[in-house]
Enzyme design. Structure first.
Site, PDB file in Angstrom:
ATOM      1  N   ASN A  44       0.831  -1.206   0.000  1.00 17.91           N
ATOM      2  CA  ASN A  44       0.000   0.000   0.000  1.00 17.91           C
ATOM      3  C   ASN A  44       0.866   1.257   0.000  1.00 17.91           C
ATOM      4  O   ASN A  44       0.529   2.260  -0.637  1.00 17.91           O
ATOM      5  CB  ASN A  44      -0.939  -0.010   1.210  1.00 17.91           C
ATOM      6  CG  ASN A  44      -2.093  -0.967   1.020  1.00 17.91           C
ATOM      7  OD1 ASN A  44      -3.033  -0.694   0.282  1.00 17.91           O
ATOM      8  ND2 ASN A  44      -2.007  -2.128   1.670  1.00 17.91           N
TER       9      ASN A  44
ATOM     10  N   HIS B 246      -0.842  -9.523  -4.586  1.00 14.46           N
ATOM     11  CA  HIS B 246      -0.113 -10.339  -3.605  1.00 14.46           C
ATOM     12  C   HIS B 246       0.203 -11.722  -4.182  1.00 14.46           C
ATOM     13  O   HIS B 246       0.760 -12.562  -3.472  1.00 14.46           O
ATOM     14  CB  HIS B 246      -0.967 -10.535  -2.346  1.00 14.46           C
ATOM     15  CG  HIS B 246      -1.181  -9.295  -1.533  1.00 14.46           C
ATOM     16  ND1 HIS B 246      -0.190  -8.379  -1.265  1.00 14.46           N
ATOM     17  CD2 HIS B 246      -2.290  -8.837  -0.884  1.00 14.46           C
ATOM     18  CE1 HIS B 246      -0.670  -7.414  -0.507  1.00 14.46           C
ATOM     19  NE2 HIS B 246      -1.937  -7.664  -0.261  1.00 14.46           N
TER      20      HIS B 246
ATOM     21  N   PHE C  35       5.532   7.986   5.950  1.00 12.53           N
ATOM     22  CA  PHE C  35       4.617   7.199   6.772  1.00 12.53           C
ATOM     23  C   PHE C  35       3.620   8.106   7.490  1.00 12.53           C
ATOM     24  O   PHE C  35       2.419   7.814   7.545  1.00 12.53           O
ATOM     25  CB  PHE C  35       5.404   6.365   7.791  1.00 12.53           C
ATOM     26  CG  PHE C  35       4.526   5.528   8.681  1.00 12.53           C
ATOM     27  CD1 PHE C  35       4.001   4.326   8.235  1.00 12.53           C
ATOM     28  CD2 PHE C  35       4.208   5.952   9.966  1.00 12.53           C
ATOM     29  CE1 PHE C  35       3.189   3.560   9.057  1.00 12.53           C
ATOM     30  CE2 PHE C  35       3.389   5.192  10.785  1.00 12.53           C
ATOM     31  CZ  PHE C  35       2.886   3.992  10.334  1.00 12.53           C
TER      32      PHE C  35
END
Length: 313
Positions: A70, A128, A249
């Site tokens: 992500n 994934h 972040f």
């Protein structure tokens, strides 16, 4: 990426509601020997996905769950959007919301792949999946693949916290229970060691670039520049700095409710390196070290992971 993503949030909200009504042993199903969450994936979608036609300018971000997909997906989308903004503004005939699809290739409905044909060129697609379960057209048409890997001890640690926070995945009473599942191939999307082994076969391909979570954390500026270069994206220094700043972040965590809905607080928990030291016992360290040494250490990806630096106490 900072705008609200209605379809993404809708899919996540439905998965949360469905997961809350299901027993633990109902949450996963098996396809080709790999487990997947029933609230996100289905046999019908996997079968429909086989017809997906990749384009040579597609950007595929491949990463095992909790490897940072992500985060890096934000970087990729931002790079592409910044580079192609002028052309897209001129050519746009439908709204972003109409074109929006859930970013992970294997998650959606059976009509998703037909709708994706309408997406503008240079599609950014996340997955994934291991290479053997991806549509063959991705490799046949030589789509650009950014392979994201992370040290296995932090992957396991992050996956443990995520599984216990999100109702769509089986939860675990103890870390010890989770560790057994992680090491015995009972995880959603399969074994991480199998994943690394399979992707290692493609690591030297010219259309594949491997980047580690750790190197991107250490030097995000250089990582973003390298990714842009791999994709043939030319931006000014100021444009690159803006992408780097938006991918911090803290920035992503602050915007997570808008971009990821209720999943945001679960996805952006710590975003650090070496959190595994808070959970792993000496015996568990030895077990994972042994498996890594036997299966991954002498591969191209094994060397890239710098296991001695990030996974030794």
């Amino acid at each position: 990426m900072e705008k609200s993503r209605k379809k993404f949030i809708d899919v996540i909200d439905k998965a949360i509601v469905a997961g809350n009504t299901m027993d633990r042993d109902e949450l996963l199903f098996s396809y080709k020997g790999v487990l997947y969450p029933v609230t996100l994936c289905s046999l019908e979608v996997f079968r429909a996905m086989e017809s997906f036609e990749a384009r040579s300018d597609d950007v595929i971000l491949a990463g095992y769950p909790k490897s940072g997909t992500n985060w890096v997906g934000q970087i990729l989308n931002d790079l592409v959007a910044t580079f192609e903004k002028k052309r897209r503004d001129e050519e746009k005939s439908v709204s972003d919301e109409e074109l929006e699809e859930f970013p992970y290739l294997e998650i959606g409905d059976t009509e998703k792949y037909e709708r994706m044909k309408k997406l503008p060129f240079r599609r950014v697609i996340l997955t994934h999946l291991a290479p053997g379960n991806l549509p063959k057209s991705i490799f046949k048409n030589k789509a650009k693949i950014l392979l994201l890997i992370r040290n296995p001890k932090d992957v396991a640690t992050s996956f443990f916290h995520f599984s216990n926070a999100w109702s769509a995945l089986p939860s675990y009473e103890t870390w010890d229970d989770f560790f057994v599942a992680f090491m015995t191939e009972k995880m959603p999307w399969g074994s991480y060691f199998n994943y690394l082994s399979e992707w290692n076969k493609y690591a030297a391909d010219e259309n594949v670039m491997t980047i580690t979570y750790e190197e991107l954390k250490e030097n995000r500026d250089m990582g973003v520049k390298n990714i842009a270069s791999f994709l043939g994206i030319s931006l000014t220094g100021e444009e690159l700095r803006s992408v780097v700043e938006r991918s911090s972040f803290q920035s992503m965590k602050e915007n997570s409710l808008k971009t990821h809905g209720a999943l945001g607080s679960m996805l952006f928990r710590k975003g650090g390196v070496s959190d595994w030291k808070n959970l792993f016992s000496e015996e568990q360290n030895e077990k994972m070290d042994k498996v890594f040494e036997e299966r991954i250490a002498r591969t191209k990806l094994g060397a890239k992971l710098k296991y001695e630096v990030y996974c030794k106490a």
